[in-house]
Write a protein that holds these residues in place. Structure first.
Motif, PDB file in Angstrom:
ATOM      1  N   ASN A 143      15.073  39.159  25.178  1.00  0.00           N
ATOM      2  CA  ASN A 143      16.350  38.720  24.605  1.00  0.00           C
ATOM      3  C   ASN A 143      16.370  39.042  23.121  1.00  0.00           C
ATOM      4  O   ASN A 143      15.320  39.255  22.513  1.00  0.00           O
ATOM      5  CB  ASN A 143      16.501  37.200  24.778  1.00  0.00           C
TER       6      ASN A 143
ATOM      7  N   SER B 151      16.306  33.248  26.837  1.00  0.00           N
ATOM      8  CA  SER B 151      15.511  34.252  27.551  1.00  0.00           C
ATOM      9  C   SER B 151      16.218  34.669  28.841  1.00  0.00           C
ATOM     10  O   SER B 151      16.826  33.842  29.511  1.00  0.00           O
ATOM     11  CB  SER B 151      14.132  33.682  27.909  1.00  0.00           C
ATOM     12  N   PRO B 152      16.121  35.958  29.212  1.00  0.00           N
ATOM     13  CA  PRO B 152      16.762  36.419  30.447  1.00  0.00           C
ATOM     14  C   PRO B 152      15.905  36.140  31.680  1.00  0.00           C
ATOM     15  O   PRO B 152      14.691  36.340  31.652  1.00  0.00           O
ATOM     16  CB  PRO B 152      16.914  37.927  30.230  1.00  0.00           C
ATOM     17  N   THR B 153      16.533  35.694  32.738  1.00  0.00           N
ATOM     18  CA  THR B 153      15.817  35.445  33.989  1.00  0.00           C
ATOM     19  C   THR B 153      16.307  36.362  35.112  1.00  0.00           C
ATOM     20  O   THR B 153      15.916  36.191  36.259  1.00  0.00           O
ATOM     21  CB  THR B 153      15.954  33.963  34.410  1.00  0.00           C
ATOM     22  N   THR B 154      17.172  37.321  34.769  1.00  0.00           N
ATOM     23  CA  THR B 154      17.580  38.361  35.725  1.00  0.00           C
ATOM     24  C   THR B 154      17.648  39.687  34.964  1.00  0.00           C
ATOM     25  O   THR B 154      17.760  39.705  33.730  1.00  0.00           O
ATOM     26  CB  THR B 154      18.991  38.100  36.316  1.00  0.00           C
TER      27      THR B 154
ATOM     28  N   ALA C 134      20.852  40.089  33.022  1.00  0.00           N
ATOM     29  CA  ALA C 134      20.848  39.375  31.736  1.00  0.00           C
ATOM     30  C   ALA C 134      20.124  40.189  30.657  1.00  0.00           C
ATOM     31  O   ALA C 134      20.518  40.182  29.491  1.00  0.00           O
ATOM     32  CB  ALA C 134      20.208  37.994  31.894  1.00  0.00           C
ATOM     33  N   VAL C 135      19.080  40.928  31.063  1.00  0.00           N
ATOM     34  CA  VAL C 135      18.371  41.804  30.108  1.00  0.00           C
ATOM     35  C   VAL C 135      19.328  42.877  29.599  1.00  0.00           C
ATOM     36  O   VAL C 135      19.422  43.135  28.388  1.00  0.00           O
ATOM     37  CB  VAL C 135      17.147  42.494  30.767  1.00  0.00           C
TER      38      VAL C 135
ATOM     39  N   GLU D 120      22.585  42.845  29.588  1.00  0.00           N
ATOM     40  CA  GLU D 120      23.600  42.192  28.760  1.00  0.00           C
ATOM     41  C   GLU D 120      23.093  41.974  27.326  1.00  0.00           C
ATOM     42  O   GLU D 120      23.788  42.204  26.350  1.00  0.00           O
ATOM     43  CB  GLU D 120      23.826  40.803  29.355  1.00  0.00           C
ATOM     44  N   GLU D 121      21.847  41.524  27.217  1.00  0.00           N
ATOM     45  CA  GLU D 121      21.267  41.210  25.909  1.00  0.00           C
ATOM     46  C   GLU D 121      20.995  42.467  25.089  1.00  0.00           C
ATOM     47  O   GLU D 121      21.240  42.500  23.884  1.00  0.00           O
ATOM     48  CB  GLU D 121      19.917  40.500  26.087  1.00  0.00           C
TER      49      GLU D 121
ATOM     50  N   TYR E  55      18.444  28.686  32.270  1.00  0.00           N
ATOM     51  CA  TYR E  55      18.880  29.750  31.355  1.00  0.00           C
ATOM     52  C   TYR E  55      20.087  30.505  31.903  1.00  0.00           C
ATOM     53  O   TYR E  55      20.967  30.896  31.126  1.00  0.00           O
ATOM     54  CB  TYR E  55      17.727  30.719  31.069  1.00  0.00           C
ATOM     55  N   SER E  56      20.151  30.703  33.211  1.00  0.00           N
ATOM     56  CA  SER E  56      21.329  31.408  33.729  1.00  0.00           C
ATOM     57  C   SER E  56      22.568  30.519  33.604  1.00  0.00           C
ATOM     58  O   SER E  56      23.674  31.011  33.369  1.00  0.00           O
ATOM     59  CB  SER E  56      21.112  31.915  35.153  1.00  0.00           C
TER      60      SER E  56
ATOM     61  N   ARG F 233      23.729  30.870  30.045  1.00  0.00           N
ATOM     62  CA  ARG F 233      24.411  32.164  29.912  1.00  0.00           C
ATOM     63  C   ARG F 233      25.806  32.118  30.523  1.00  0.00           C
ATOM     64  O   ARG F 233      26.749  32.702  29.997  1.00  0.00           O
ATOM     65  CB  ARG F 233      23.621  33.262  30.640  1.00  0.00           C
TER      66      ARG F 233
END
Ligand code: TXA
Ligand code: MG
Length: 309
Positions: free
Chosen positions: A134, A140-143, A146-147, A149-150, A270-271, A274
């Protein structure tokens, strides 16, 4: 996996799933590769990185003077959500350790992470430095999405993101300082103080007095979404809401997650944060889980998220 390992050897970045959160990996012995982690994350260079290794046999490459209790911890909890901070070896350069004389090492428990680390090993690599994937200070990304996106705006064309689905644990590893006579937890995670005490037979110290620069995850403002996180309020219409599933949703409140137990709370937290940002919510009320175990880690992250960005 072989080509992903070659991406690392070439000095480019590979984001990969672990059981905790997604990591942003670079060859830990390549200073130029590691420098790219800092620029993609926007992270200050004096914040150290965790070196991910394929098995505990590699611990001695990165660390020296490993105390017996650290070996006990490694035997019991690796692969798993635990990082050991040890006195560094010569291999662990200043560019990985933030100039400190210690190094953080971890064997993650995820098939893709382990396959990548093994392929990297075969290609002649020693270890993969990886912070959470992130931007600095964010959730922090959990998928894999999400990575993207960040970090999509900061990646270059040879960087890679490996998609391993949603992370099983959902909060970052327990960090244990193993440089003293007794283990000290620097960041709580799924490996609890009670678990550490049980296998080592030692008292575990709490993070009091830790220099905050040493653990950026211990900064007061961290793990924060754009939405304001509120921990001690009753939610009102228009606000997001995260709470155990037995707690009802007041009318007009936007329910973001209803975990059935603390493990699920960690996995979805975390999701859900987000999601609050994706929906453009300005405030999220969270009812924190009580109790010990992973609830300690959840409260730790929520307290920092509540301090905002
Ligand atoms: O679960 C995790 O630990 C994830 C996955 C990807 O492995 N990684 C992770 O890395 O959370 P990062 O960089 O976002 O957080 C690691 C924390 C940072 O706060 C860093 O300061 C601390 O570990 N750390 C790393 N090496 C250290 C050292 N030698 N001494 C003290 N703290 C250290
Ligand atoms: Mg992080």
């Amino acid at each position: 996996m072989a080509s992903a390992a070659n991406v690392l050897i070439a000095g480019d970045l590979v984001a990969f799933p672990t059981e905790t959160v997604y990591g942003l990996g670079a060859d830990a012995s390549n200073s130029a590769g590691v420098a790219r982690i800092y620029s993609v994350k926007g992270r200050p260079t004096d914040h150290p990185l965790i070196v991910h290794i394929a098995s505990m046999e590699r611990m001695g490459d990165w660390a020296s003077d490993v105390p017996e209790y650290a070996i006990t911890l490694a035997r019991n909890f690796w692969p798993g959500p635990m990082t050991l901070v040890l006195k560094r070896s010569e291999l662990a350069g200043d560019f990985v350790t933030g100039g400190q004389d210690t190094v953080g090492v971890r064997v993650p428990n995820h098939v893709i992470a382990l396959a990548l680390l093994e392929a990297f090993d075969k290609a002649g690599g020693m270890g993969v430095a990886a912070p959470s994937a992130n931007r600095f200070g964010h959730v922090s990304p959990t998928t894999a999405s999400a990575v993207v996106e960040e970090l999509a705006d900061y990646f270059s064309k040879d960087d890679l993101v490996l998609d391993g689905g949603a992370c099983a644990v959902g909060v970052e590893s327990t960090i244990i300082d193993c440089t003293g006579l007794l283990p000290r937890v620097l960041r709580p995670g799924a490996i609890s103080t009670a678990m550490i005490e049980e296998v080592t037979g030692l008292d575990v110290l709490s993070p009091n007095g830790v220099d905050e620069i040493r653990v950026s995850g211990s900064l007061e403002n961290h793990y924060a979404p754009v939405a304001k996180v509120l921990l001690c309020e009753v939610p009102v219409a228009g606000q997001g809401f995260i709470a155990h599933k037995n707690i009802e949703t007041p009318s007009g409140v936007i329910r973001l997650a209803s975990p059935g137990d603390d493990e699920e709370f960690a996995r979805v937290l975390y999701s859900a944060l987000r999601d609050a940002d994706a929906r453009g919510l300005s405030e999220v009320v969270v009812v924190q889980p009580i109790g010990i175990g992973i609830a300690v880690a959840i409260r730790d992250r929520l307290a920092r998220a509540a301090n905002g960005r």
